[in-house]
Write an enzyme that holds these catalytic residues in place. Structure first.
Site, PDB file in Angstrom:
ATOM      1  N   HIS A 426       0.923  -1.151   0.091  1.00 38.28           N
ATOM      2  CA  HIS A 426      -0.009   0.028  -0.113  1.00 38.28           C
ATOM      3  C   HIS A 426       0.830   1.258   0.076  1.00 38.28           C
ATOM      4  CE1 HIS A 426       0.737   1.122   4.100  1.00 38.28           C
ATOM      5  NE2 HIS A 426       0.571  -0.211   4.612  1.00 38.28           N
ATOM      6  N   CYS A 445       2.641  -4.814   6.988  1.00 33.96           N
ATOM      7  CA  CYS A 445       2.312  -4.758   5.472  1.00 33.96           C
ATOM      8  C   CYS A 445       3.494  -3.984   5.100  1.00 33.96           C
ATOM      9  CB  CYS A 445       1.263  -3.837   5.413  1.00 33.96           C
ATOM     10  SG  CYS A 445      -0.368  -4.672   5.673  1.00 33.96           S
TER      11      CYS A 445
END
Length: 534
Positions: A426, A445
Protein backbone atom coordinates in the site's frame (compact mmCIF):
# COMPACT_ATOMS: atom_id res chain seq x y z
CA UNK A 1 9.32 -110.40 -18.26
CA UNK A 2 12.33 -108.27 -19.06
CA UNK A 3 11.79 -104.48 -19.28
CA UNK A 4 11.17 -103.68 -22.93
CA UNK A 5 11.86 -100.20 -24.15
CA UNK A 6 9.70 -99.27 -27.04
CA UNK A 7 10.16 -96.15 -29.19
CA UNK A 8 7.06 -94.67 -27.57
CA UNK A 9 8.09 -95.36 -23.97
CA UNK A 10 11.59 -94.01 -24.65
CA UNK A 11 10.10 -90.79 -25.93
CA UNK A 12 7.93 -90.54 -22.82
CA UNK A 13 10.95 -91.04 -20.57
CA UNK A 14 12.83 -88.26 -22.30
CA UNK A 15 9.88 -85.91 -21.83
CA UNK A 16 9.64 -86.80 -18.15
CA UNK A 17 13.36 -86.27 -17.56
CA UNK A 18 13.19 -82.90 -19.35
CA UNK A 19 10.29 -81.77 -17.18
CA UNK A 20 12.16 -82.76 -14.02
CA UNK A 21 15.21 -80.85 -15.19
CA UNK A 22 13.15 -77.74 -15.87
CA UNK A 23 11.51 -77.90 -12.45
CA UNK A 24 14.87 -78.27 -10.84
CA UNK A 25 16.07 -75.09 -12.56
CA UNK A 26 12.91 -73.12 -11.91
CA UNK A 27 12.79 -73.69 -8.19
CA UNK A 28 16.01 -71.77 -7.35
CA UNK A 29 15.02 -68.86 -9.62
CA UNK A 30 11.58 -68.68 -8.06
CA UNK A 31 13.12 -68.89 -4.62
CA UNK A 32 15.44 -66.02 -5.44
CA UNK A 33 12.55 -63.90 -6.68
CA UNK A 34 10.58 -64.65 -3.54
CA UNK A 35 13.56 -63.88 -1.30
CA UNK A 36 14.12 -60.54 -3.10
CA UNK A 37 10.45 -59.59 -2.73
CA UNK A 38 10.43 -60.52 0.94
CA UNK A 39 13.59 -58.53 1.59
CA UNK A 40 12.17 -55.46 -0.19
CA UNK A 41 8.90 -55.74 1.71
CA UNK A 42 10.70 -56.10 5.04
CA UNK A 43 13.22 -53.30 4.39
CA UNK A 44 10.55 -50.87 3.20
CA UNK A 45 8.30 -51.48 6.21
CA UNK A 46 7.48 -48.11 7.79
CA UNK A 47 8.19 -46.18 4.59
CA UNK A 48 4.83 -46.18 2.83
CA UNK A 49 6.10 -44.42 -0.31
CA UNK A 50 8.85 -46.96 -0.95
CA UNK A 51 6.59 -49.89 -0.08
CA UNK A 52 3.84 -48.61 -2.39
CA UNK A 53 6.24 -48.01 -5.27
CA UNK A 54 7.63 -51.56 -5.24
CA UNK A 55 4.29 -53.20 -4.56
CA UNK A 56 2.68 -51.49 -7.58
CA UNK A 57 5.47 -52.65 -9.90
CA UNK A 58 5.49 -56.24 -8.70
CA UNK A 59 8.75 -55.67 -6.79
CA UNK A 60 10.78 -55.27 -9.97
CA UNK A 61 14.10 -53.58 -9.11
CA UNK A 62 15.33 -50.24 -10.47
CA UNK A 63 18.75 -50.19 -8.79
CA UNK A 64 19.98 -53.79 -8.44
CA UNK A 65 18.91 -55.44 -11.68
CA UNK A 66 21.42 -56.47 -14.32
CA UNK A 67 20.37 -53.54 -16.52
CA UNK A 68 20.41 -50.95 -13.70
CA UNK A 69 24.11 -50.10 -13.68
CA UNK A 70 23.57 -46.67 -15.23
CA UNK A 71 20.92 -45.84 -12.65
CA UNK A 72 23.16 -46.95 -9.79
CA UNK A 73 26.02 -44.85 -11.14
CA UNK A 74 23.82 -41.78 -11.61
CA UNK A 75 22.52 -41.99 -8.04
CA UNK A 76 25.96 -42.47 -6.50
CA UNK A 77 27.42 -39.61 -8.55
CA UNK A 78 24.59 -37.30 -7.46
CA UNK A 79 25.02 -38.18 -3.78
CA UNK A 80 28.67 -37.15 -4.03
CA UNK A 81 27.54 -33.58 -4.89
CA UNK A 82 25.64 -33.02 -1.63
CA UNK A 83 28.39 -30.87 -0.10
CA UNK A 84 28.60 -28.76 -3.24
CA UNK A 85 24.93 -27.85 -2.88
CA UNK A 86 25.17 -27.09 0.83
CA UNK A 87 23.18 -30.18 1.87
CA UNK A 88 23.64 -32.40 4.94
CA UNK A 89 25.81 -34.98 3.16
CA UNK A 90 25.75 -37.49 6.03
CA UNK A 91 22.06 -38.11 5.36
CA UNK A 92 22.88 -39.90 2.12
CA UNK A 93 26.20 -41.72 2.75
CA UNK A 94 27.17 -42.93 -0.73
CA UNK A 95 30.00 -45.07 0.70
CA UNK A 96 27.52 -47.19 2.66
CA UNK A 97 25.40 -47.56 -0.46
CA UNK A 98 28.44 -48.58 -2.55
CA UNK A 99 29.32 -51.21 0.04
CA UNK A 100 25.75 -52.54 0.04
CA UNK A 101 25.80 -52.89 -3.74
CA UNK A 102 29.19 -54.60 -3.69
CA UNK A 103 28.22 -57.05 -0.96
CA UNK A 104 24.83 -57.99 -2.46
CA UNK A 105 25.53 -61.64 -3.30
CA UNK A 106 22.17 -63.13 -2.38
CA UNK A 107 18.66 -62.17 -3.38
CA UNK A 108 17.95 -60.94 0.14
CA UNK A 109 21.10 -58.79 0.06
CA UNK A 110 19.97 -57.29 -3.23
CA UNK A 111 16.51 -56.57 -1.82
CA UNK A 112 17.97 -54.72 1.15
CA UNK A 113 20.37 -52.78 -1.09
CA UNK A 114 17.48 -51.93 -3.42
CA UNK A 115 15.46 -50.34 -0.62
CA UNK A 116 18.49 -48.54 0.83
CA UNK A 117 19.11 -46.99 -2.60
CA UNK A 118 15.44 -46.00 -2.96
CA UNK A 119 15.41 -44.33 0.45
CA UNK A 120 18.63 -42.43 -0.25
CA UNK A 121 17.29 -41.40 -3.64
CA UNK A 122 14.10 -40.01 -2.11
CA UNK A 123 15.92 -38.19 0.68
CA UNK A 124 18.45 -36.63 -1.67
CA UNK A 125 15.98 -35.79 -4.45
CA UNK A 126 13.63 -34.12 -1.95
CA UNK A 127 16.41 -32.15 -0.27
CA UNK A 128 18.08 -30.87 -3.44
CA UNK A 129 14.79 -30.12 -5.19
CA UNK A 130 12.68 -28.51 -2.47
CA UNK A 131 14.98 -28.09 0.54
CA UNK A 132 16.51 -30.12 3.34
CA UNK A 133 14.76 -28.13 6.09
CA UNK A 134 11.11 -27.47 6.91
CA UNK A 135 10.89 -23.67 7.20
CA UNK A 136 7.87 -23.47 9.49
CA UNK A 137 9.65 -25.61 12.09
CA UNK A 138 12.53 -23.13 12.17
CA UNK A 139 10.58 -19.88 12.21
CA UNK A 140 6.80 -19.58 12.49
CA UNK A 141 6.85 -16.41 10.39
CA UNK A 142 8.12 -18.31 7.36
CA UNK A 143 4.71 -19.49 6.23
CA UNK A 144 5.78 -20.50 2.74
CA UNK A 145 4.21 -23.65 1.34
CA UNK A 146 7.17 -25.76 0.24
CA UNK A 147 6.40 -27.60 -3.04
CA UNK A 148 7.32 -31.13 -1.93
CA UNK A 149 6.95 -33.71 -4.70
CA UNK A 150 4.97 -36.93 -4.23
CA UNK A 151 7.63 -39.54 -3.38
CA UNK A 152 5.91 -42.40 -5.24
CA UNK A 153 5.64 -40.28 -8.38
CA UNK A 154 9.27 -39.24 -7.91
CA UNK A 155 10.41 -42.86 -7.92
CA UNK A 156 8.17 -43.68 -10.87
CA UNK A 157 9.56 -40.75 -12.86
CA UNK A 158 13.14 -41.76 -12.10
CA UNK A 159 12.41 -45.34 -13.18
CA UNK A 160 11.20 -44.11 -16.58
CA UNK A 161 13.75 -41.34 -17.18
CA UNK A 162 17.32 -40.98 -18.28
CA UNK A 163 19.05 -41.41 -14.90
CA UNK A 164 21.76 -38.80 -15.39
CA UNK A 165 19.36 -36.30 -16.94
CA UNK A 166 16.86 -36.80 -14.14
CA UNK A 167 19.42 -36.22 -11.37
CA UNK A 168 20.90 -33.21 -13.15
CA UNK A 169 17.46 -31.56 -13.39
CA UNK A 170 16.64 -31.87 -9.67
CA UNK A 171 18.22 -28.63 -8.32
CA UNK A 172 16.48 -25.33 -9.13
CA UNK A 173 17.50 -24.25 -12.61
CA UNK A 174 17.07 -20.55 -11.86
CA UNK A 175 19.57 -17.80 -12.49
CA UNK A 176 19.50 -17.12 -8.74
CA UNK A 177 20.44 -20.65 -7.77
CA UNK A 178 23.20 -20.95 -10.33
CA UNK A 179 24.70 -17.59 -9.33
CA UNK A 180 24.56 -18.53 -5.64
CA UNK A 181 26.22 -21.86 -6.36
CA UNK A 182 29.02 -20.08 -8.23
CA UNK A 183 29.42 -17.65 -5.32
CA UNK A 184 29.59 -20.57 -2.88
CA UNK A 185 32.44 -22.12 -4.82
CA UNK A 186 34.20 -18.75 -5.06
CA UNK A 187 33.95 -18.16 -1.31
CA UNK A 188 35.23 -21.66 -0.57
CA UNK A 189 38.23 -20.95 -2.78
CA UNK A 190 38.73 -17.66 -0.92
CA UNK A 191 38.73 -19.48 2.40
CA UNK A 192 41.21 -21.96 1.00
CA UNK A 193 43.56 -19.08 0.25
CA UNK A 194 43.27 -17.50 3.69
CA UNK A 195 40.28 -15.17 3.34
CA UNK A 196 40.23 -11.45 2.58
CA UNK A 197 43.11 -10.39 4.77
CA UNK A 198 43.22 -8.15 7.88
CA UNK A 199 40.12 -6.23 8.90
CA UNK A 200 39.99 -2.44 8.70
CA UNK A 201 40.20 -1.02 12.23
CA UNK A 202 39.52 2.64 11.42
CA UNK A 203 36.27 4.29 12.43
CA UNK A 204 35.92 6.22 9.17
CA UNK A 205 37.97 6.64 6.00
CA UNK A 206 37.31 9.11 3.20
CA UNK A 207 38.88 10.44 0.01
CA UNK A 208 42.19 12.25 0.50
CA UNK A 209 43.31 10.19 3.49
CA UNK A 210 46.31 7.86 3.48
CA UNK A 211 48.02 5.49 5.84
CA UNK A 212 47.97 1.92 7.09
CA UNK A 213 44.16 1.61 7.39
CA UNK A 214 43.61 3.01 3.89
CA UNK A 215 45.97 0.31 2.64
CA UNK A 216 44.03 -2.30 4.63
CA UNK A 217 40.78 -1.04 3.08
CA UNK A 218 42.29 -1.14 -0.41
CA UNK A 219 43.68 -4.66 0.06
CA UNK A 220 40.40 -6.00 1.40
CA UNK A 221 38.42 -4.56 -1.52
CA UNK A 222 41.00 -6.00 -3.95
CA UNK A 223 40.61 -9.43 -2.32
CA UNK A 224 36.81 -9.13 -2.59
CA UNK A 225 37.04 -8.31 -6.29
CA UNK A 226 35.88 -4.70 -6.16
CA UNK A 227 39.07 -3.23 -7.65
CA UNK A 228 42.21 -4.27 -9.45
CA UNK A 229 45.57 -4.54 -7.72
CA UNK A 230 47.10 -1.20 -6.85
CA UNK A 231 50.12 0.00 -4.88
CA UNK A 232 48.56 3.34 -3.98
CA UNK A 233 48.49 4.17 -0.28
CA UNK A 234 46.00 7.02 -0.58
CA UNK A 235 42.22 7.12 -0.72
CA UNK A 236 42.14 8.09 -4.39
CA UNK A 237 39.38 8.10 -7.00
CA UNK A 238 39.87 4.43 -7.84
CA UNK A 239 39.40 3.42 -4.21
CA UNK A 240 36.40 5.72 -3.89
CA UNK A 241 34.71 4.03 -6.87
CA UNK A 242 35.41 0.63 -5.35
CA UNK A 243 33.83 1.74 -2.06
CA UNK A 244 30.79 3.03 -3.95
CA UNK A 245 30.39 -0.25 -5.82
CA UNK A 246 30.66 -2.15 -2.54
CA UNK A 247 28.02 0.13 -1.00
CA UNK A 248 25.64 -0.41 -3.91
CA UNK A 249 25.95 -4.18 -3.59
CA UNK A 250 25.34 -4.04 0.16
CA UNK A 251 22.34 -1.67 0.23
CA UNK A 252 24.25 1.34 1.55
CA UNK A 253 24.21 4.97 0.43
CA UNK A 254 26.89 5.05 -2.31
CA UNK A 255 28.68 8.17 -1.09
CA UNK A 256 32.17 6.66 -1.50
CA UNK A 257 33.00 7.29 2.16
CA UNK A 258 33.92 4.28 4.29
CA UNK A 259 31.94 5.19 7.40
CA UNK A 260 31.02 2.90 10.32
CA UNK A 261 28.16 1.13 8.51
CA UNK A 262 30.25 0.52 5.39
CA UNK A 263 33.29 -0.66 7.33
CA UNK A 264 31.10 -3.01 9.40
CA UNK A 265 30.01 -4.72 6.18
CA UNK A 266 33.53 -4.71 4.72
CA UNK A 267 34.84 -6.41 7.85
CA UNK A 268 32.40 -9.32 7.65
CA UNK A 269 34.44 -12.45 7.03
CA UNK A 270 33.92 -14.83 4.10
CA UNK A 271 32.72 -17.59 6.46
CA UNK A 272 29.64 -15.52 7.30
CA UNK A 273 29.03 -14.64 3.67
CA UNK A 274 29.32 -18.33 2.79
CA UNK A 275 26.70 -19.25 5.38
CA UNK A 276 24.40 -16.56 3.94
CA UNK A 277 24.83 -18.04 0.46
CA UNK A 278 24.12 -21.58 1.67
CA UNK A 279 20.95 -20.38 3.41
CA UNK A 280 19.90 -18.48 0.27
CA UNK A 281 20.34 -21.67 -1.77
CA UNK A 282 18.10 -23.50 0.68
CA UNK A 283 15.52 -20.72 0.41
CA UNK A 284 15.67 -20.96 -3.39
CA UNK A 285 14.93 -24.69 -3.09
CA UNK A 286 11.88 -23.88 -0.94
CA UNK A 287 10.57 -21.78 -3.83
CA UNK A 288 11.38 -24.25 -6.61
CA UNK A 289 8.24 -23.68 -8.66
CA UNK A 290 7.55 -21.35 -11.59
CA UNK A 291 7.05 -17.86 -10.14
CA UNK A 292 4.83 -16.74 -13.00
CA UNK A 293 5.42 -15.15 -16.39
CA UNK A 294 4.55 -11.87 -14.69
CA UNK A 295 5.06 -11.73 -10.95
CA UNK A 296 5.76 -9.34 -8.10
CA UNK A 297 8.86 -9.99 -6.04
CA UNK A 298 9.35 -8.35 -2.65
CA UNK A 299 12.71 -8.93 -0.96
CA UNK A 300 12.13 -8.00 2.67
CA UNK A 301 15.80 -7.53 3.57
CA UNK A 302 16.48 -5.48 0.42
CA UNK A 303 13.47 -3.21 1.05
CA UNK A 304 12.55 -3.48 -2.62
CA UNK A 305 9.49 -4.53 -4.66
CA UNK A 306 9.79 -5.44 -8.32
CA UNK A 307 7.53 -6.41 -11.18
CA UNK A 308 9.14 -9.14 -13.27
CA UNK A 309 7.95 -9.83 -16.81
CA UNK A 310 9.35 -12.89 -18.61
CA UNK A 311 12.38 -12.96 -16.36
CA UNK A 312 13.18 -9.24 -16.68
CA UNK A 313 12.59 -6.47 -14.19
CA UNK A 314 10.13 -3.92 -15.63
CA UNK A 315 9.45 -1.89 -12.47
CA UNK A 316 11.16 -1.41 -9.12
CA UNK A 317 10.46 0.69 -6.06
CA UNK A 318 11.71 1.08 -2.51
CA UNK A 319 9.55 -0.30 0.27
CA UNK A 320 9.13 -0.16 4.02
CA UNK A 321 8.57 -3.53 5.74
CA UNK A 322 7.55 -4.69 9.19
CA UNK A 323 9.64 -3.68 12.19
CA UNK A 324 11.62 -6.27 14.10
CA UNK A 325 9.02 -6.73 16.83
CA UNK A 326 6.75 -9.60 17.69
CA UNK A 327 3.62 -9.48 15.55
CA UNK A 328 5.06 -6.85 13.21
CA UNK A 329 7.63 -8.73 11.16
CA UNK A 330 6.58 -9.20 7.54
CA UNK A 331 5.99 -12.92 6.97
CA UNK A 332 7.30 -14.87 3.97
CA UNK A 333 4.76 -16.45 1.65
CA UNK A 334 3.38 -16.42 -1.88
CA UNK A 335 -0.13 -15.53 -3.02
CA UNK A 336 -1.94 -13.91 -5.95
CA UNK A 337 -2.75 -10.20 -6.29
CA UNK A 338 -6.35 -9.88 -7.46
CA UNK A 339 -7.26 -6.20 -7.21
CA UNK A 340 -6.36 -2.73 -5.97
CA UNK A 341 -8.48 -0.38 -3.86
CA UNK A 342 -8.21 3.32 -4.67
CA UNK A 343 -9.09 5.74 -1.86
CA UNK A 344 -9.11 2.87 0.66
CA UNK A 345 -10.67 2.82 4.09
CA UNK A 346 -8.24 1.63 6.72
CA UNK A 347 -9.86 -1.12 8.72
CA UNK A 348 -7.59 -1.05 11.73
CA UNK A 349 -6.38 -4.60 12.54
CA UNK A 350 -7.80 -5.76 15.84
CA UNK A 351 -4.36 -6.25 17.33
CA UNK A 352 -3.54 -2.58 16.69
CA UNK A 353 -6.98 -1.40 17.79
CA UNK A 354 -6.82 -3.19 21.15
CA UNK A 355 -3.13 -2.96 21.95
CA UNK A 356 -2.37 0.55 20.76
CA UNK A 357 -5.59 2.55 20.48
CA UNK A 358 -7.84 1.16 23.24
CA UNK A 359 -5.43 2.33 25.99
CA UNK A 360 -5.54 5.83 24.47
CA UNK A 361 -9.34 5.77 24.27
CA UNK A 362 -9.54 4.74 27.93
CA UNK A 363 -7.62 7.85 28.88
CA UNK A 364 -9.43 10.14 26.46
CA UNK A 365 -12.54 9.10 24.47
CA UNK A 366 -11.70 11.72 21.86
CA UNK A 367 -8.20 10.38 21.22
CA UNK A 368 -7.27 9.22 17.70
CA UNK A 369 -10.11 11.37 16.38
CA UNK A 370 -9.24 10.49 12.79
CA UNK A 371 -10.72 7.03 13.39
CA UNK A 372 -14.39 6.08 13.40
CA UNK A 373 -15.68 3.72 16.10
CA UNK A 374 -17.94 1.15 14.43
CA UNK A 375 -20.21 -1.48 15.98
CA UNK A 376 -20.81 -5.04 14.79
CA UNK A 377 -23.57 -3.83 12.41
CA UNK A 378 -21.28 -1.35 10.70
CA UNK A 379 -22.81 1.70 12.37
CA UNK A 380 -20.62 4.58 13.54
CA UNK A 381 -20.85 4.93 17.32
CA UNK A 382 -20.75 8.21 19.21
CA UNK A 383 -17.66 8.19 21.40
CA UNK A 384 -19.55 10.04 24.12
CA UNK A 385 -21.92 7.10 24.49
CA UNK A 386 -19.15 4.58 25.14
CA UNK A 387 -17.33 3.87 28.41
CA UNK A 388 -14.07 2.59 26.95
CA UNK A 389 -12.65 1.91 30.41
CA UNK A 390 -14.92 -1.09 30.87
CA UNK A 391 -13.34 -3.01 28.00
CA UNK A 392 -10.30 -5.22 27.76
CA UNK A 393 -8.47 -6.29 24.64
CA UNK A 394 -10.60 -9.45 24.48
CA UNK A 395 -13.98 -7.83 25.23
CA UNK A 396 -13.68 -4.67 23.09
CA UNK A 397 -16.79 -4.96 20.85
CA UNK A 398 -15.98 -2.29 18.28
CA UNK A 399 -13.80 -1.91 15.23
CA UNK A 400 -11.92 1.20 14.21
CA UNK A 401 -11.88 2.61 10.70
CA UNK A 402 -10.15 5.52 9.01
CA UNK A 403 -12.08 6.95 6.03
CA UNK A 404 -10.33 7.68 2.72
CA UNK A 405 -8.13 10.78 2.83
CA UNK A 406 -4.66 12.09 2.05
CA UNK A 407 -3.64 11.26 5.62
CA UNK A 408 -5.08 7.73 5.61
CA UNK A 409 -2.57 5.22 7.00
CA UNK A 410 -2.85 3.26 3.74
CA UNK A 411 -2.34 6.35 1.62
CA UNK A 412 -4.42 6.54 -1.54
CA UNK A 413 -4.18 2.99 -2.85
CA UNK A 414 -3.69 -0.53 -1.58
CA UNK A 415 -2.93 -3.71 -3.54
CA UNK A 416 -4.70 -6.83 -2.37
CA UNK A 417 -3.68 -10.49 -2.44
CA UNK A 418 -6.12 -11.86 0.17
CA UNK A 419 -4.30 -14.01 2.72
CA UNK A 420 -4.72 -15.21 6.33
CA UNK A 421 -1.99 -12.85 7.55
CA UNK A 422 -3.72 -9.60 6.54
CA UNK A 423 -0.64 -8.50 4.59
CA UNK A 424 -0.81 -6.33 1.49
CA UNK A 425 1.10 -3.61 -0.39
CA UNK A 426 0.00 0.00 0.00
CA UNK A 427 0.73 3.70 -0.23
CA UNK A 428 1.64 5.69 2.89
CA UNK A 429 1.62 9.35 3.97
CA UNK A 430 4.96 8.78 5.76
CA UNK A 431 7.22 9.40 2.78
CA UNK A 432 10.28 10.41 4.80
CA UNK A 433 11.10 6.79 5.74
CA UNK A 434 12.00 5.86 2.17
CA UNK A 435 15.17 7.98 2.33
CA UNK A 436 16.72 5.64 4.91
CA UNK A 437 18.95 2.66 4.12
CA UNK A 438 17.24 0.48 6.75
CA UNK A 439 13.45 0.60 6.37
CA UNK A 440 11.79 -1.80 8.82
CA UNK A 441 9.09 0.38 10.42
CA UNK A 442 5.63 -0.91 9.52
CA UNK A 443 3.20 -3.17 11.37
CA UNK A 444 3.89 -5.91 8.81
CA UNK A 445 2.41 -4.68 5.54
CA UNK A 446 4.65 -3.47 2.73
CA UNK A 447 4.58 0.28 2.02
CA UNK A 448 5.51 1.42 -1.48
CA UNK A 449 7.56 4.52 -2.26
CA UNK A 450 5.94 4.83 -5.71
CA UNK A 451 2.45 3.37 -5.39
CA UNK A 452 0.90 5.30 -8.29
CA UNK A 453 3.62 4.18 -10.70
CA UNK A 454 3.20 0.64 -9.39
CA UNK A 455 -0.53 0.86 -10.18
CA UNK A 456 0.15 2.19 -13.68
CA UNK A 457 2.50 -0.73 -14.40
CA UNK A 458 -0.13 -3.24 -13.27
CA UNK A 459 -2.97 -1.59 -15.19
CA UNK A 460 -0.97 -1.19 -18.40
CA UNK A 461 -1.90 -4.72 -19.42
CA UNK A 462 -5.63 -4.00 -19.37
CA UNK A 463 -5.96 -0.43 -20.61
CA UNK A 464 -4.19 1.87 -23.04
CA UNK A 465 -4.43 4.73 -20.54
CA UNK A 466 -3.50 3.34 -17.11
CA UNK A 467 -2.81 6.76 -15.61
CA UNK A 468 -6.15 8.13 -16.82
CA UNK A 469 -8.05 5.14 -15.45
CA UNK A 470 -6.29 5.37 -12.11
CA UNK A 471 -6.75 9.11 -11.62
CA UNK A 472 -10.38 9.04 -12.71
CA UNK A 473 -11.06 6.68 -9.79
CA UNK A 474 -8.76 8.63 -7.47
CA UNK A 475 -10.36 12.00 -8.21
CA UNK A 476 -13.80 10.65 -7.36
CA UNK A 477 -12.75 10.59 -3.72
CA UNK A 478 -14.76 7.41 -3.23
CA UNK A 479 -13.39 4.02 -2.28
CA UNK A 480 -13.16 2.06 -5.55
CA UNK A 481 -12.10 -1.49 -6.26
CA UNK A 482 -10.29 -2.12 -9.55
CA UNK A 483 -9.87 -5.79 -10.43
CA UNK A 484 -6.77 -7.01 -12.23
CA UNK A 485 -7.90 -8.81 -15.37
CA UNK A 486 -4.75 -10.93 -15.08
CA UNK A 487 -4.12 -11.73 -11.38
CA UNK A 488 -0.42 -11.51 -10.56
CA UNK A 489 1.52 -13.90 -8.29
CA UNK A 490 3.18 -12.14 -5.36
CA UNK A 491 6.23 -13.59 -3.62
CA UNK A 492 7.37 -12.12 -0.31
CA UNK A 493 10.93 -13.37 0.09
CA UNK A 494 13.73 -12.86 2.57
CA UNK A 495 17.16 -13.07 0.97
CA UNK A 496 20.29 -11.70 2.62
CA UNK A 497 22.31 -12.99 -0.34
CA UNK A 498 20.91 -12.70 -3.86
CA UNK A 499 22.05 -12.30 -7.45
CA UNK A 500 21.54 -9.02 -9.28
CA UNK A 501 20.50 -8.89 -12.92
CA UNK A 502 24.20 -8.85 -13.85
CA UNK A 503 24.84 -12.02 -11.86
CA UNK A 504 26.86 -10.48 -9.02
CA UNK A 505 25.87 -11.37 -5.47
CA UNK A 506 24.54 -8.63 -3.19
CA UNK A 507 24.31 -8.98 0.57
CA UNK A 508 21.98 -7.49 3.18
CA UNK A 509 21.73 -7.63 6.99
CA UNK A 510 19.63 -10.37 8.59
CA UNK A 511 17.11 -7.87 9.96
CA UNK A 512 14.84 -10.41 11.69
CA UNK A 513 17.52 -13.00 12.55
CA UNK A 514 15.76 -15.59 10.38
CA UNK A 515 18.82 -16.60 8.40
CA UNK A 516 20.76 -17.13 11.62
CA UNK A 517 18.07 -19.55 12.82
CA UNK A 518 18.00 -21.36 9.49
CA UNK A 519 21.80 -21.68 9.46
CA UNK A 520 21.79 -23.05 13.01
CA UNK A 521 19.20 -25.66 11.98
CA UNK A 522 21.19 -26.58 8.88
CA UNK A 523 24.36 -26.97 10.94
CA UNK A 524 22.50 -29.18 13.40
CA UNK A 525 21.40 -31.32 10.43
CA UNK A 526 25.02 -31.70 9.32
CA UNK A 527 25.56 -28.92 6.78
CA UNK A 528 29.11 -27.61 6.91
CA UNK A 529 31.07 -24.75 5.45
CA UNK A 530 33.72 -25.57 2.86
CA UNK A 531 36.65 -27.56 4.19
CA UNK A 532 38.83 -24.47 4.54
CA UNK A 533 36.17 -22.70 6.58
CA UNK A 534 35.13 -25.56 8.83
Amino acid sequence: MPFAVTRRSFSTCLMTLSAIALIGLAEPVQAQVTAFKQAVAEASYGNEAVATFYRTRGYAPIFTGEQDGTRRAALLAALETADIHGLPAERYDPETLKAAFAAAETARDRGRAEVLAAKMFLQFSTDIQTGAMTPGKIDSEIVRQVPRRDPVLQLQAFAKSSPQGFMKALPPGTQQYNALLAEKLRLEATLGHGGWGPKVSAGKLEPGQSGEQVVALRNRLIAMGFMKRSASGSFDGTLQKAVQQFQIEHGLEPDGIAGPATLAEINIEPQQRLSQVIVAMERERWSNVPLGERHILVNITEYTARIIDNGKETFSTRVVVGSDQSGRRTPEFSDVMEYMVINPTWNVPRSIATKEYLPLLKKNPNAVSHLRVVDSRGRTVSRGSVNFAQYTASSFPFSLKQPPSQSNALGLVKFMFPNPYNIYLHDTPSKNLFARDQRAFSHGCVRLAEPFEFAYALLARQTSDPEGLFHARLNSGSETRVNLEEPVPVHLQYRTAFATAKGRISYRPDIYGRDARIWAAMQAAGVKLGEAGS
